[in-house]
Write an enzyme that holds these catalytic residues in place. Structure first.
Site, PDB file in Angstrom:
ATOM      1  N   LYS A 186     -12.969   3.246   6.027  1.00 16.09           N
ATOM      2  CA  LYS A 186     -14.130   4.174   5.732  1.00 16.09           C
ATOM      3  C   LYS A 186     -13.630   5.237   7.274  1.00 16.09           C
ATOM      4  O   LYS A 186     -13.626   4.573   7.970  1.00 16.09           O
ATOM      5  CB  LYS A 186     -15.067   3.323   5.401  1.00 16.09           C
ATOM      6  N   SER A 231     -21.851   3.474  -0.366  1.00 19.48           N
ATOM      7  CA  SER A 231     -21.844   4.388   0.438  1.00 19.48           C
ATOM      8  C   SER A 231     -20.501   4.398   0.700  1.00 19.48           C
ATOM      9  O   SER A 231     -19.497   5.257   1.336  1.00 19.48           O
ATOM     10  CB  SER A 231     -22.353   5.046   1.311  1.00 19.48           C
ATOM     11  N   SER A 273     -23.442  -1.688   0.324  1.00 16.50           N
ATOM     12  CA  SER A 273     -22.401  -0.524   0.714  1.00 16.50           C
ATOM     13  C   SER A 273     -20.898  -0.611   0.717  1.00 16.50           C
ATOM     14  O   SER A 273     -19.756   0.060   0.186  1.00 16.50           O
ATOM     15  CB  SER A 273     -22.712   0.836   1.728  1.00 16.50           C
TER      16      SER A 273
END
Lengths: 530, 516
Positions: B110, B185, B209
């Site tokens: 990420k 996210s 997330s």
């Protein structure tokens, strides 16, 4: 109406640790800009703080020396505000649970004369907390440059109660506090390097009033004498405003030590909302009894306690203790000796010379050791401060001459020559009459240069007095008396000082090596018998 | 709309039949493609010298090049760097110096986790040109384990969002339906796995997330106990809630990745000093039956009936395995979203103040003075959702409001944690839906509040600091994946993984992949 001033000081002290408050990079002063940084100091994305335990140790030690209550838990908060010298735009600090609460600082006010001890008072403290220092901005004409070397250095904030009433008290508070911190090895407190910084909160009120008046915060008091002068100036300014029928406003003022004037920086309306909240990146740290005990054992004797002990144990006069310990009179002098080294040197020497010679040891240190140190340092500094030369060749010569300058004499380098053993020997020789003060003065100068033992130097130079059982001495005395009938007559009729007339010829005969005490005794014995 | 009746059915022994699911037309058959295999399978091939890491990495790169224009899972990748790492891995293995179950496996990151020498953007214009000079602790650990650091994955800017639409570099799409969101996210981390663009990935979870995008993309996502994985090198959103965690196609792969990144780190004061078990061995050793709690507050209004049905089937499966199923109550659940948006925004308002255009990051041109520079740089550098949260967080920390909002929220947070700990006196773990709905259409949730409710089942876990995993548990009639959330006890990841593994082994969801 009579007014009194009320003063509280906020003192920031950089804690002397090898690494920064929340990361491993080194602390320091004078390194090339932005070299003492790492991802944490620069607040790069993703970095986290980790507490430096040595800094916490130092502040707890400070708190213990000043009699503070130590909080059972060390908790960290974020103080949020934007400024370019603050890499995270928040400062990690302690808000509602400072690590040290209460405590006090003992101060000594100036005495009626420099050699007379002044009044002692106790100034209560509000709190001491730990935080991190910010970077430094260097403003140019077109831009501002930031140096983050200082950012993240452990910083103690020591807040006094509004309990002082004169600039002299504030001055005495700061010098005493500074000395205690130096004694504890917490910081060098060098104001020129920004290791100690002071802000003052000053207000005035009618005498007898207990409520505080409108407070003015005075900033940039960057030397101890500026603190005194700035506060005195601010009190005068406030009294003048009130006398002219004006009203004081709560504000922050900037004091310029060079011009002796202050100007307003901001008023209360522009005050920050720091939005304090507990720092979620740092876990609270428990401070248990065992931890405190370990640190308590490391705390040194406080300066004023040492001074009192020197009075009692060695019967030293104030004039000596105030230099040896030392007191405020010397804290700001050109020979920075406001640490324990001079007092330790004194006690090491007394241990060798004997307690009955303590005063003599003290005198030698204060009068001669410090004189030699000061003269040598000033001579060195003078050479260094020669103006820069225009001619490049001349400058080159000058620069190369500096290379031969050697090292600046320090307390330690001089002590390596005038060691406690050397000084003890010198004092003992004088006490035993083998050296008299006039020649001993030459001997200590020689010791300061070579580091040899005084007895070796004195005997090589032929400065030692003749042995006490010298038959020659008696002979010289007889001859001197016989040669001066006039003085003999005067002495016989009671003119005590006439004895001195016999001494000169004796000394001359002895080539100056006679023990003056012994000469005097011998003459008296012979005169009494004649 | 689901009702209490169906939950009651699920709780009744034999109340819901466990039926095989009809595969939808858009679901491809079991794939034998390299890029859809698990790390466990691939390492076996690598160890047997039937495959090289260079071949594997090249296959992943080729797949990414083929599909990422449509999925947009990646913000950036460095093909040459990945292949060089793969070659180094092959050399190690040939020399008999292989480093274990992740050596040679491409891992996606990420784009909030620092990898030295690679961009680190948080999907924000603010950091569009920022290159990290240092490695996050998890990065160092993965490099030491021989993993191939492969690409930076898209997210909602600074991890704020539930759809990966709040990215300055364009939205990521759901591989199962490109008109839909992948969740967020960590949408890029989930979508990349579903699309075969990585073998395992890392995400971060502040309010769901990891778990919510895992559910929406049909992969496994684990949010570890707060403090199990170091946060050093993770761009902070809300420090007291953030945790890095693994995404994988199987629970076993997730266990392997977790084992590689977990453990105390002296650079993170909030990381916990605890022994890290071999999760992979543990998950096979632990075989139940378990006492499983069904929190009634998680099956109320707002839950999609197809999601409810899938979760109820999963509950029925556990019952069929002899597990004790028990309804429990987490009475403070309703305050979770409110508490979260006070604490998370307060922390983010402070965490994000370092992005000021002074030392790095976006710097506005032609600022008048320093205040103007702050205003302009931050106005230009941050997106709307980030600004909204900074403003909210600044407000709740303001003098005069602190006690009413932040302090009160912290107290309620304690109550929420206590709810969970009370439940754990009776049960080993909790079963809930991960997300109230399957993936929704891109642009469907323009109202921020509607978006915030996506995390209603995941937020409590972060507030309580617990571990939780989302595993695929079926598909909607529209062919969209559905996730089962299993919530465990603090630092009991081994047990949590075993419970998830037991379900996964009895179902085929892991073998299904979207057609792209």
């Amino acid at each position: 109406m009579n007014y009194e001033a009320v003063i509280g000081l906020e003192v920031h002290v950089q804690v002397r640790t090898r690494s920064k408050m929340f990361t491993r990079v080194a602390t320091g002063f004078g390194a090339p800009p932005n070299t003492l940084t790492d991802p944490v100091v620069l607040a790069l994305p993703g970095t986290l703080p980790v507490m430096n335990k040595a800094a916490l140790d130092a502040i707890i030690k400070t708190g213990l020396m000043l009699g503070c209550d130590i909080a059972p838990v060390c908790k960290w908060d974020r103080k949020n505000y934007f400024y370019a010298d603050s890499p995270k735009n928040y400062q990690i600090s302690q808000y509602d649970q400072p690590i040290c609460l209460g405590g006090s600082v003992e101060i000594e006010l100036p005495g009626p004369a420099r050699n007379v001890m002044g009044e002692h008072k106790t100034i209560p403290l509000t709190r001491i907390h730990l935080e991190e220092d910010v970077g430094k901005l260097n403003h140019g004409a077109a831009d501002s440059l930031i140096d983050f070397n200082r950012a993240g250095t452990p910083l103690m904030e020591i807040v006094s109660e509004p309990a002082m009433h004169t600039a002299e008290e504030a001055f005495a508070y700061l010098t005493s506090l500074r000395q205690t911190i130096i004694y504890g090895g917490i910081s060098d407190c060098d104001m020129e390097k920004g290791q100690l910084r002071c802000d003052a909160n000053i207000s005035i009120r009618p005498v007898g009033e207990t409520k505080l008046g409108t407070k003015v915060e005075l900033k940039n008091l960057n030397s101890i004498s500026f603190v005194r002068d700035g506060i005195a100036h601010e009190i005068k300014r406030q009294l003048a405003v009130v006398a002219a029928g004006g009203t004081l406003v709560q504000e922050t003022r900037d004091y310029d030590g060079q011009t002796g004037a202050s100007q307003s920086l901001r008023s209360k309306e522009m005050a920050h909302d720091y939005r304090y909240f507990p720092d979620p990146d740092l876990m609270p740290v428990k401070v248990d009894e065992a931890w405190k005990q370990t640190l308590r054992a490391e705390c040194p004797e406080l300066p004023f306690d040492k001074q009192r002990r020197f009075f009692e144990q060695y019967q030293l006069p104030y004039t000596l203790t105030s230099v040896l310990v030392p007191d405020h009179a010397f804290a700001d002098c050109s020979v920075p000796l406001s640490d324990r080294s001079l007092a330790d040197y004194f006690e090491e020497t007394v241990k060798l010379a004997g307690s009955d010679r303590a005063q003599s040891v003290g005198n030698w240190i204060v009068n001669d050791f410090l004189r030699i140190l000061r003269v040598r340092q000033e001579a060195y500094d003078e050479k260094l401060q020669l103006p820069r030369l225009n001619d490049r060749e001349l400058q080159k010569d000058f620069d190369s001459s500096l290379e031969n300058l050697g090292n600046r004499e320090t307390f330690q380098s001089l002590k390596n020559k005038i060691t406690p053993a050397n000084l003890a020997e010198l004092v003992s020789e004088v006490a035993a009459g083998r050296l008299h003060s006039g020649t001993a003065y030459q001997v200590i100068n020689a010791v300061a240069s070579s580091g040899e033992a005084p007895s070796i130097i004195a005997s090589r130079a032929g400065l030692l007095s003749l042995p006490t059982n010298s038959a020659e001495l008696e002979q010289w005395c007889r001859e001197s008396i016989a040669a001066n009938a006039k003085a003999l007559a005067e002495f016989k009729t009671g003119k005590e000082s006439a004895i001195n007339a016999f001494k000169g010829p004796v000394m001359k005969a002895a080539k100056g090596k006679a023990n003056p005490k012994l000469v005097d005794e011998t003459l008296r014995r012979l005169l009494a018998a004649s | 709309m689901n009702t209490g009746a169906s939950l009651a059915d699920a709780l009744k022994p034999g109340g819901v039949k466990h039926r095989p699911l009809l595969l939808q037309t858009k679901i491809s058959n079991v794939s034998s493609e390299l890029f859809y295999q698990t790390a466990t399978e691939l390492v076996a091939l690598l160890d047997a010298k039937k495959l090289s890491s260079v071949e594997l990495t090249a296959a992943v790169i080729a797949r990414t090049k083929a599909v990422d224009a449509r999925v947009k899972a990646f913000n950036s990748y460095d093909e040459a760097d990945a292949l060089a790492q793969a070659a180094a891995s092959d050399a190690r293995r040939s020399a008999g110096q292989g480093r274990g179950p992740l050596d040679g496996i491409p891992v996606g990151f990420k784009d909030v986790i620092a990898v030295a020498g690679q961009p680190l953007t948080a999907s924000s214009k603010m950091l569009a040109n920022f290159v990290s000079p240092y490695d996050a602790t998890v990065t160092t650990k993965l490099k030491n384990a021989g993993a191939i650091c492969w690409g930076r994955l898209n997210l909602d800017e600074f991890a704020m969002g539930s759809s990966t639409e709040n990215s300055a570099f364009g939205a990521t799409r759901n591989p199962w339906d490109l008109t839909r969101v992948p969740g967020g996210s960590s949408g890029g981390s989930a979508a990349a796995l579903a699309a075969g663009e990585a073998i395992v990935t890392l995400g971060s979870d502040t309010g769901g997330s990891i778990r919510q995008p895992a559910a929406l993309c049909g992969v496994v996502g684990l949010k570890p106990t707060y403090g199990l994985v170091s946060r050093y090198g993770l761009i902070a959103f809300a420090s007291s809630l953030d945790q890095i965690g693994p995404f994988a196609r199987t629970v076993e792969d997730a266990a392997i990745l977790l084992g590689a990144i977990a453990g105390h780190d002296e650079r993170d004061s909030t990381s916990f000093n605890t022994a890290i078990p071999d999760y992979r061995t543990e998950l096979k050793k632990r075989k139940g039956p378990w006492r499983l709690g069904i929190p009634k507050e998680y099956f109320g209004a707002g839950l999609d009936p197809e999601v409810a049905a899938a979760v109820e089937k999963a509950i029925a499966f556990y019952r069929s395995q002899g597990c004790e199923i028990k309804e429990v109550s987490l009475p403070h659940t309703e305050f979770g979203v409110g508490v979260y948006y006070i604490i998370a925004t307060a922390e983010c308002s402070s965490n994000l103040s370092r992005y000021d255009g002074i030392r790095y990051g976006h710097r506005a041109k032609e600022a008048k003075d320093i205040i103007d520079l702050y205003f302009k740089s931050r106005a230009e550098g941050f997106g709307a959702e980030v600004k909204r949260r900074i403003i909210l967080g600044t407000y709740v920390l303001s003098s005069g409001y602190y006690d009413a909002y932040y302090l009160r929220a912290q107290k309620v947070r304690t109550l929420i944690r206590q709810d969970f700990l009370n439940a754990y006196r009776e049960v080993d773990a909790l079963l809930t839906p991960t997300s109230p709905t399957p993936a929704f259409k891109a642009g469907a949730k323009a109202d921020p509040l509607a978006m915030y409710l996506c995390d209603v089942y995941t937020i409590g876990v972060n507030l309580a600091g617990l571990p939780a995993i989302s595993v695929p548990c079926g598909f909607s009639s529209g062919g969209l994946p559905i996730g089962l959330q299993i919530i465990g006890q603090p630092f009991h990841e081994a047990g949590l993984l075993a419970i998830a593994h037991a379900y996964e082994q009895a179902h085929d969801w892991k073998n299904l992949h979207p057609k792209l």
